[in-house]
Scaffold this motif. Structure first.
Motif, PDB file in Angstrom:
ATOM      1  N   GLY A   1       1.117   7.446   0.327  1.00  0.00           N
ATOM      2  CA  GLY A   1       1.167   6.069   0.798  1.00  0.00           C
ATOM      3  C   GLY A   1       0.760   5.940   2.253  1.00  0.00           C
ATOM      4  N   MET A   2       1.165   6.902   3.068  1.00  0.00           N
ATOM      5  CA  MET A   2       0.836   6.847   4.487  1.00  0.00           C
ATOM      6  C   MET A   2      -0.646   7.097   4.735  1.00  0.00           C
ATOM      7  SD  MET A   2       4.237   8.776   5.922  1.00  0.00           S
ATOM      8  CE  MET A   2       3.865   8.589   7.663  1.00  0.00           C
ATOM      9  N   ILE A   3      -1.243   7.993   3.959  1.00  0.00           N
ATOM     10  CA  ILE A   3      -2.691   8.201   4.047  1.00  0.00           C
ATOM     11  C   ILE A   3      -3.416   6.913   3.663  1.00  0.00           C
ATOM     12  CG2 ILE A   3      -4.662   9.431   3.061  1.00  0.00           C
ATOM     13  CD1 ILE A   3      -2.739  11.819   2.627  1.00  0.00           C
ATOM     14  N   ALA A   4      -2.961   6.284   2.593  1.00  0.00           N
ATOM     15  CA  ALA A   4      -3.596   5.055   2.131  1.00  0.00           C
ATOM     16  C   ALA A   4      -3.511   3.953   3.182  1.00  0.00           C
ATOM     17  CB  ALA A   4      -2.958   4.594   0.817  1.00  0.00           C
ATOM     18  N   VAL A   5      -2.353   3.820   3.834  1.00  0.00           N
ATOM     19  CA  VAL A   5      -2.208   2.791   4.868  1.00  0.00           C
ATOM     20  C   VAL A   5      -3.164   3.059   6.023  1.00  0.00           C
ATOM     21  CG1 VAL A   5      -0.648   1.871   6.629  1.00  0.00           C
ATOM     22  CG2 VAL A   5       0.147   2.129   4.280  1.00  0.00           C
ATOM     23  N   GLN A   6      -3.255   4.307   6.439  1.00  0.00           N
ATOM     24  CA  GLN A   6      -4.164   4.646   7.536  1.00  0.00           C
ATOM     25  C   GLN A   6      -5.592   4.277   7.182  1.00  0.00           C
ATOM     26  OE1 GLN A   6      -3.253   5.735  10.470  1.00  0.00           O
ATOM     27  NE2 GLN A   6      -4.981   6.807  11.402  1.00  0.00           N
ATOM     28  N   MET A   7      -6.010   4.595   5.965  1.00  0.00           N
ATOM     29  CA  MET A   7      -7.378   4.320   5.556  1.00  0.00           C
ATOM     30  C   MET A   7      -7.613   2.824   5.355  1.00  0.00           C
ATOM     31  SD  MET A   7      -8.089   7.555   2.983  1.00  0.00           S
ATOM     32  CE  MET A   7      -9.858   7.285   2.926  1.00  0.00           C
ATOM     33  N   GLN A   8      -6.635   2.139   4.784  1.00  0.00           N
ATOM     34  CA  GLN A   8      -6.790   0.696   4.578  1.00  0.00           C
ATOM     35  C   GLN A   8      -6.783  -0.057   5.910  1.00  0.00           C
ATOM     36  OE1 GLN A   8      -7.717  -0.725   1.976  1.00  0.00           O
ATOM     37  NE2 GLN A   8      -6.862   0.211   0.130  1.00  0.00           N
ATOM     38  N   ARG A   9      -6.057   0.481   6.878  1.00  0.00           N
ATOM     39  CA  ARG A   9      -6.084  -0.125   8.217  1.00  0.00           C
ATOM     40  C   ARG A   9      -7.483   0.034   8.828  1.00  0.00           C
ATOM     41  NH1 ARG A   9      -1.110   1.534  10.569  1.00  0.00           N
ATOM     42  NH2 ARG A   9      -0.306  -0.519  10.009  1.00  0.00           N
TER      43      ARG A   9
ATOM     44  N   ILE B   1       0.835  -1.209   0.000  1.00  0.00           N
ATOM     45  CA  ILE B   1       0.000   0.000   0.000  1.00  0.00           C
ATOM     46  C   ILE B   1       0.865   1.252   0.000  1.00  0.00           C
ATOM     47  CG2 ILE B   1      -1.726   1.294   1.310  1.00  0.00           C
ATOM     48  CD1 ILE B   1      -2.658  -1.509   2.379  1.00  0.00           C
ATOM     49  N   LEU B   2       1.973   1.227   0.726  1.00  0.00           N
ATOM     50  CA  LEU B   2       2.885   2.372   0.714  1.00  0.00           C
ATOM     51  C   LEU B   2       3.411   2.648  -0.688  1.00  0.00           C
ATOM     52  CD1 LEU B   2       4.976   1.813   3.966  1.00  0.00           C
ATOM     53  CD2 LEU B   2       3.482   3.755   3.490  1.00  0.00           C
ATOM     54  N   ARG B   3       3.622   1.589  -1.465  1.00  0.00           N
ATOM     55  CA  ARG B   3       4.147   1.759  -2.825  1.00  0.00           C
ATOM     56  C   ARG B   3       3.079   2.263  -3.781  1.00  0.00           C
ATOM     57  NH1 ARG B   3       6.573  -3.281  -1.745  1.00  0.00           N
ATOM     58  NH2 ARG B   3       4.972  -4.310  -3.017  1.00  0.00           N
ATOM     59  N   ASN B   4       1.879   1.665  -3.709  1.00  0.00           N
ATOM     60  CA  ASN B   4       0.884   1.994  -4.733  1.00  0.00           C
ATOM     61  C   ASN B   4      -0.120   3.062  -4.307  1.00  0.00           C
ATOM     62  OD1 ASN B   4      -1.146   0.672  -3.185  1.00  0.00           O
ATOM     63  ND2 ASN B   4      -0.774  -1.286  -4.205  1.00  0.00           N
ATOM     64  N   GLY B   5      -0.173   3.360  -3.003  1.00  0.00           N
ATOM     65  CA  GLY B   5      -1.060   4.420  -2.529  1.00  0.00           C
ATOM     66  C   GLY B   5      -2.537   4.151  -2.727  1.00  0.00           C
ATOM     67  N   ALA B   6      -2.918   2.871  -2.876  1.00  0.00           N
ATOM     68  CA  ALA B   6      -4.319   2.540  -3.147  1.00  0.00           C
ATOM     69  C   ALA B   6      -5.178   2.737  -1.899  1.00  0.00           C
ATOM     70  CB  ALA B   6      -4.433   1.098  -3.625  1.00  0.00           C
ATOM     71  N   ARG B   7      -6.214   3.555  -2.019  1.00  0.00           N
ATOM     72  CA  ARG B   7      -7.130   3.806  -0.921  1.00  0.00           C
ATOM     73  C   ARG B   7      -8.393   2.966  -1.074  1.00  0.00           C
ATOM     74  NH1 ARG B   7      -6.881  10.473  -0.921  1.00  0.00           N
ATOM     75  NH2 ARG B   7      -4.591  10.636  -0.802  1.00  0.00           N
ATOM     76  N   PRO B   8      -9.072   2.676   0.015  1.00  0.00           N
ATOM     77  CA  PRO B   8     -10.334   1.937  -0.100  1.00  0.00           C
ATOM     78  C   PRO B   8     -11.385   2.783  -0.796  1.00  0.00           C
ATOM     79  CG  PRO B   8      -9.994   2.687   2.158  1.00  0.00           C
ATOM     80  CD  PRO B   8      -8.730   2.977   1.411  1.00  0.00           C
TER      81      PRO B   8
END
Length: 297
Positions: free
Chosen positions: A219-227, A179-186
């Motif tokens: 990437g960090m925003i995406a990780v927070q949201m995916q978590r 997720i950090l690499r691709n920045g994919a958000r839910p």
């Protein structure tokens, strides 16, 4: 840029830093309970009393009244400051006290990744026989150093000693790295609101002294949201009633797990979902952010 949510409680960034340490945690990460339904006085230790407020009405509740309120919910989300030990003592008390009001279905932990689920299951099966505790239990669970055992050992031991399943609710390290690499958000109508991503961006920037144009931010925003999304998915499939223990920012009704629950289950009846925040009064949380606020620790 400072968001409206940020302005509403000035210690938001500090709470987020202490509630998770994103740069670290992104890559990290007693007796059996009485028979359900048995009523008894179950006050928390005097040192933990603090002040309990109903977020909607602002009225003061007793610990016993809070238990009665939470016992009516299918999903209870408890937000903590990860570095405040009394918060973990309150959580352990909830694990012991709530089953006096209703049967326990399951518990979920932000502090454990899905790769640890088999270890959680095995450790729980070992009680009350082998009863690994302390460092032995820490090793058996492969407990992450990102969640200091001196803070969480008592809560985890209490969870292992009770019969309801304990569910790992966090992303695995390979998932985080991807997720950090691709920045994919839910995806979702509510979680896709740009204001949520902006609030998380402001928090991350303030917490880590980053620049708003830092390449790592998406990437960090995406990780927070995916978590948050993973925790919501865990809660929906968990045996009910379920209690989630997580950081305050993940628990917020405005930007956290509750948003993702509503995206995943538009038909979910939200009086059956309750959020309890354990926080300082100065953090500025109110009824927009939680159903109940427990301060003074």
């Amino acid at each position: 840029m400072t968001s409206a949510v940020h302005r509403s409680f000035p210690q938001f960034a500090t709470a987020q830093r202490l509630a998770g340490g994103l740069l670290v945690l992104l890559l990290s990460a007693c007796q059996h309970l009485p028979e359900a339904g048995r009523r008894a006085e179950t006050p928390p230790p005097a040192a933990l009393q603090g002040r309990i407020l109903s977020g909607a009405e602002g009225e003061t509740l007793t610990a016993d009244a809070l238990l009665d309120e939470l016992a009516q919910a299918d999903i209870v989300i408890v937000g903590e400051r990860h570095d405040v030990y009394p918060h973990h003592q309150i959580e352990a008390w909830l694990v012991r006290a709530l089953p006096l009001r209703r049967p326990a279905g399951s518990y979920a932990l932000e502090m454990a990744t899905v790769a640890q689920q088999a270890r959680l299951d095995a450790a729980q099966r070992a009680f009350p026989g082998a009863r690994p505790t302390g460092e032995a239990l820490q090793a058996q669970l492969d407990w992450s150093r990102g969640w200091p055992w001196r803070q969480y050992g008592g809560l985890v031991t209490t969870l292992m000693e009770q019969p309801a399943p304990v569910l790992a609710a966090n992303l695995d390290r390979p998932e985080v790295e991807r997720i950090l690499r691709n920045g994919a958000r839910p995806t979702g109508t509510l979680s896709g609101d740009p204001a949520i991503a902006r609030t998380l961006a402001d928090t991350i920037v303030d917490s880590h002294g980053m620049q708003a144009d830092d390449d790592r931010l998406d990437g960090m925003i995406a990780v927070q949201m995916q978590r948050d999304r993973r925790m919501a998915e865990t809660l929906l499939r968990a045996p009910k009633p379920v209690v989630l223990f997580t950081g305050n920012i993940h628990a917020l009704k405005t930007i956290g797990v509750p948003i993702h629950l509503r995206d995943l289950r538009a038909d979910l009846v939200f009086p059956r979902v309750k959020v309890l925040l354990l926080a300082e009064e100065s953090a500025g949380f109110d009824g927009r952010h939680a159903d109940y606020l427990w301060t003074g620790h």
